[in-house]
Scaffold this active site. Structure first.
Site, PDB file in Angstrom:
ATOM      1  N   GLU A  38      -2.767  33.751 -12.116  1.00  0.00           N
ATOM      2  CA  GLU A  38      -1.436  33.488 -11.546  1.00  0.00           C
ATOM      3  C   GLU A  38      -1.178  34.405 -10.357  1.00  0.00           C
ATOM      4  O   GLU A  38      -1.471  35.614 -10.419  1.00  0.00           O
ATOM      5  CB  GLU A  38      -0.397  33.733 -12.644  1.00  0.00           C
ATOM      6  CG  GLU A  38       0.667  32.691 -12.736  1.00  0.00           C
ATOM      7  CD  GLU A  38       0.148  31.301 -13.074  1.00  0.00           C
ATOM      8  OE1 GLU A  38      -0.117  30.520 -12.137  1.00  0.00           O
ATOM      9  OE2 GLU A  38       0.030  30.998 -14.264  1.00  0.00           O
ATOM     10  N   ASP A  41      -3.815  32.614  -6.055  1.00  0.00           N
ATOM     11  CA  ASP A  41      -4.300  31.577  -5.113  1.00  0.00           C
ATOM     12  C   ASP A  41      -4.053  31.969  -3.658  1.00  0.00           C
ATOM     13  O   ASP A  41      -4.934  31.837  -2.811  1.00  0.00           O
ATOM     14  CB  ASP A  41      -3.746  30.180  -5.450  1.00  0.00           C
ATOM     15  CG  ASP A  41      -2.237  30.039  -5.406  1.00  0.00           C
ATOM     16  OD1 ASP A  41      -1.539  31.067  -5.336  1.00  0.00           O
ATOM     17  OD2 ASP A  41      -1.753  28.877  -5.429  1.00  0.00           O
ATOM     18  N   GLY A 131      11.331  20.766 -13.027  1.00  0.00           N
ATOM     19  CA  GLY A 131      11.868  22.129 -13.034  1.00  0.00           C
ATOM     20  C   GLY A 131      11.316  22.983 -14.161  1.00  0.00           C
ATOM     21  O   GLY A 131      11.880  24.019 -14.502  1.00  0.00           O
ATOM     22  N   ALA A 132      10.204  22.565 -14.769  1.00  0.00           N
ATOM     23  CA  ALA A 132       9.669  23.274 -15.932  1.00  0.00           C
ATOM     24  C   ALA A 132       8.453  24.126 -15.578  1.00  0.00           C
ATOM     25  O   ALA A 132       7.758  24.628 -16.453  1.00  0.00           O
ATOM     26  CB  ALA A 132       9.303  22.273 -17.029  1.00  0.00           C
ATOM     27  N   SER A 136       5.779  19.352 -11.362  1.00  0.00           N
ATOM     28  CA  SER A 136       6.220  17.964 -11.155  1.00  0.00           C
ATOM     29  C   SER A 136       6.294  17.640  -9.666  1.00  0.00           C
ATOM     30  O   SER A 136       5.931  16.536  -9.247  1.00  0.00           O
ATOM     31  CB  SER A 136       7.568  17.707 -11.830  1.00  0.00           C
ATOM     32  OG  SER A 136       8.547  18.553 -11.288  1.00  0.00           O
ATOM     33  N   SER A 137       6.722  18.593  -8.843  1.00  0.00           N
ATOM     34  CA  SER A 137       6.848  18.276  -7.412  1.00  0.00           C
ATOM     35  C   SER A 137       5.472  18.096  -6.770  1.00  0.00           C
ATOM     36  O   SER A 137       5.292  17.241  -5.911  1.00  0.00           O
ATOM     37  CB  SER A 137       7.656  19.349  -6.681  1.00  0.00           C
ATOM     38  OG  SER A 137       7.105  20.612  -6.893  1.00  0.00           O
ATOM     39  N   ASP A 181      -1.620  24.277  -7.393  1.00  0.00           N
ATOM     40  CA  ASP A 181      -1.066  23.119  -8.089  1.00  0.00           C
ATOM     41  C   ASP A 181      -1.606  21.797  -7.552  1.00  0.00           C
ATOM     42  O   ASP A 181      -1.903  20.878  -8.317  1.00  0.00           O
ATOM     43  CB  ASP A 181       0.463  23.153  -7.998  1.00  0.00           C
ATOM     44  CG  ASP A 181       1.011  24.471  -8.512  1.00  0.00           C
ATOM     45  OD1 ASP A 181       0.519  24.939  -9.547  1.00  0.00           O
ATOM     46  OD2 ASP A 181       1.904  25.032  -7.870  1.00  0.00           O
ATOM     47  N   TYR A 233       9.422  34.479  -4.706  1.00  0.00           N
ATOM     48  CA  TYR A 233       8.007  34.123  -4.550  1.00  0.00           C
ATOM     49  C   TYR A 233       7.504  34.585  -3.176  1.00  0.00           C
ATOM     50  O   TYR A 233       6.478  35.259  -3.054  1.00  0.00           O
ATOM     51  CB  TYR A 233       7.861  32.607  -4.702  1.00  0.00           C
ATOM     52  CG  TYR A 233       6.451  32.077  -4.637  1.00  0.00           C
ATOM     53  CD1 TYR A 233       5.737  31.804  -5.795  1.00  0.00           C
ATOM     54  CD2 TYR A 233       5.838  31.833  -3.411  1.00  0.00           C
ATOM     55  CE1 TYR A 233       4.450  31.298  -5.738  1.00  0.00           C
ATOM     56  CE2 TYR A 233       4.550  31.333  -3.342  1.00  0.00           C
ATOM     57  CZ  TYR A 233       3.865  31.060  -4.505  1.00  0.00           C
ATOM     58  OH  TYR A 233       2.589  30.563  -4.439  1.00  0.00           O
TER      59      TYR A 233
HETATM   60  C1  GLA Z   1       3.415  28.275  -8.016  1.00  0.00           C
HETATM   61  C2  GLA Z   1       2.717  27.932  -6.699  1.00  0.00           C
HETATM   62  C3  GLA Z   1       1.203  28.134  -6.794  1.00  0.00           C
HETATM   63  C4  GLA Z   1       0.845  29.491  -7.368  1.00  0.00           C
HETATM   64  C5  GLA Z   1       1.650  29.777  -8.632  1.00  0.00           C
HETATM   65  C6  GLA Z   1       1.434  31.169  -9.146  1.00  0.00           C
HETATM   66  O1  GLA Z   1       3.064  27.366  -8.997  1.00  0.00           O
HETATM   67  O2  GLA Z   1       2.981  26.595  -6.337  1.00  0.00           O
HETATM   68  O3  GLA Z   1       0.615  27.958  -5.527  1.00  0.00           O
HETATM   69  O4  GLA Z   1       1.003  30.511  -6.426  1.00  0.00           O
HETATM   70  O5  GLA Z   1       3.046  29.597  -8.424  1.00  0.00           O
HETATM   71  O6  GLA Z   1       0.135  31.315  -9.585  1.00  0.00           O
END
Ligand code: GLA
Length: 391
Positions: A38, A41, A131-132, A136-137, A181, A233
């Site tokens: 996590e 990326d 939103g979970a 989904s987006s 994602d 973020y």
């Molecule tokens: C979100 C972002 C991903 C990644 C994760 C954290 O899901 O869309 O690109 O950075 O957070 O691992």
């Protein structure tokens, strides 16, 4: 073609109702959970997601007047339609709300030279919880990308499509997210986790059959909302980039974990926890992949929990609900648990021996109830197929 899923059938029916003709095709893409890796990326590191059975489907037909229409079918059966947009006129910042996601994909493909300016009718239906933190987006964007590419008769590498979708999200929607994602949604396959080295851009499928080891991955959707368009973020991403610049490396991926302590002292105090998380998390992904390859799935548990602790204490992207989900699952016999995705809400996963499922579920529900929090949604995640054409 992938098998026709319920969202695909719903999208096709809704398309027929709205446009009084059958769609030319239906494409769908799944949500994901990330087993581990996590906030690695955008540091050129490693991730290990798998696709959920939940999908977003897009029924689509081309138009000839240059207009993009997008409608979405709600859970109540109602249809919401965005204002029609002229594809040739799409400019970042001009489309707000949910419609920015499909429009952004049309914009990114147009910028890429894909012939999309003829326009299209899109009708969306899906069952990825919104939103979970289950993407989904991204599932929506990936399904729209495949639909528009399909209508245009353009074939492209999945990893390239992932980059175009990322561009739509970064530059059109305005969310500074990485590539985890989109890659998961586009490249995952059934019964496997996807080991993706972002720097090399090479996806590698690793067999992942929890049930064969008497285990399951339980998803706990905390229902605490999250968004990556706001500052938390982006601030962490910027912190990582600043740290890499100070250390004189292209990305934090290049920091050697064996030299982590010596490296950290070269950084301002506030950046050290970020770097510690990224470097140790990359390491945990590699160790997890090794354990999956050697069939030692139960041993992955402590790595998941270490990932959560690192995200909570060093990266500081957890929240009360995620911590309760993790702690209450562990208290009832989960082998490991962690938040997934960007954080600040969304979902956690727990690696659970099948026979402890009931106990873990009760413990999590009780943990939320005792703090008067909304009841979380729990389900077992089975690694499922990636995006594809349904009909
Ligand atoms: C979100 C972002 C991903 C990644 C994760 C954290 O899901 O869309 O690109 O950075 O957070 O691992």
């Amino acid at each position: 073609m992938t098998k026709v899923t319920a969202p695909a059938a719903k999208a096709a029916e809704a398309f027929q109702r709205l446009h009084e003709r059958a769609p030319e095709g239906v494409w769908s893409a799944p949500g994901r959970v990330n087993l581990i890796g996590e906030h690695t990326d955008y540091n050129d590191g490693y991730v290990l997601p798998f696709a959920l059975p939940h999908r977003i489907a897009v029924a689509a037909s081309p138009r000839t007047d240059g207009v993009l229409t997008v409608s979405t079918l709600g859970d109540d059966g109602g249809v919401q339609s965005a204002d029609p947009a002229v594809v040739a006129d799409l400019v970042p910042g001009t489309v707000k709300g949910w419609a920015a996601y499909p429009s952004g994909v049309a914009w990114a493909l147009r910028e890429q030279g894909v012939p999309v300016t003829g326009g299209a009718d899109l009708v969306i239906a899906g069952d990825v919880p919104a939103g979970a933190g289950l993407s989904s987006s991204h599932a929506l964007e990936c399904a729209v990308a495949l639909a528009l590419l399909g209508l245009a008769g353009v074939d492209a590498e999945r990893t390239d499509i992932a980059r175009w979708v990322q561009r739509s999200e970064n530059d059109f929607v305005g969310a500074p997210t990485g590539i985890l994602d989109q890659t998961a949604s586009l490249c995952c396959i059934e019964a496997h986790a996807l080991f993706y080295d972002v720097r090399s851009g090479k996806p590698e499928q690793v067999a992942f059959d929890a049930a064969a080891s008497g285990l399951e991955v339980l998803v706990i959707d905390t229902r605490a909302s999250h968004t990556h368009v706001d500052g938390g973020y982006g601030a962490r991403r910027a912190g990582c980039e600043r740290a890499a610049a100070i250390l004189g490396v292209p990305a934090l991926r290049d920091v050697d974990s064996a030299e982590l302590d010596d490296t950290l002292v070269r950084l301002p105090e506030e950046l050290r926890p970020l770097v510690r998380h990224v470097v140790t998390e990359n390491d945990r992904v590699l160790r997890t992949v090794e354990l999956l390859r050697t069939g030692k799935l139960a041993d992955v548990g402590p790595l998941l929990s270490a990932s959560h602790a690192s995200l909570r204490d060093d990266y500081r992207v957890s929240c009360l609900e995620l911590d309760i989900a993790v702690d209450s699952a562990m208290a009832a016999g989960a082998l490991g648990a962690r938040m997934v995705g960007g954080g600040f809400g969304g979902s956690a996963i727990a690696l659970v021996p099948v026979e402890r499922h009931g106990e873990v579920e009760r413990s999590v529900l009780a943990g939320f109830a005792s703090r008067s929090l909304a009841r979380p949604r729990l389900f077992t995640a089975v690694p499922s197929a990636g995006a594809g054409r349904d009909r």
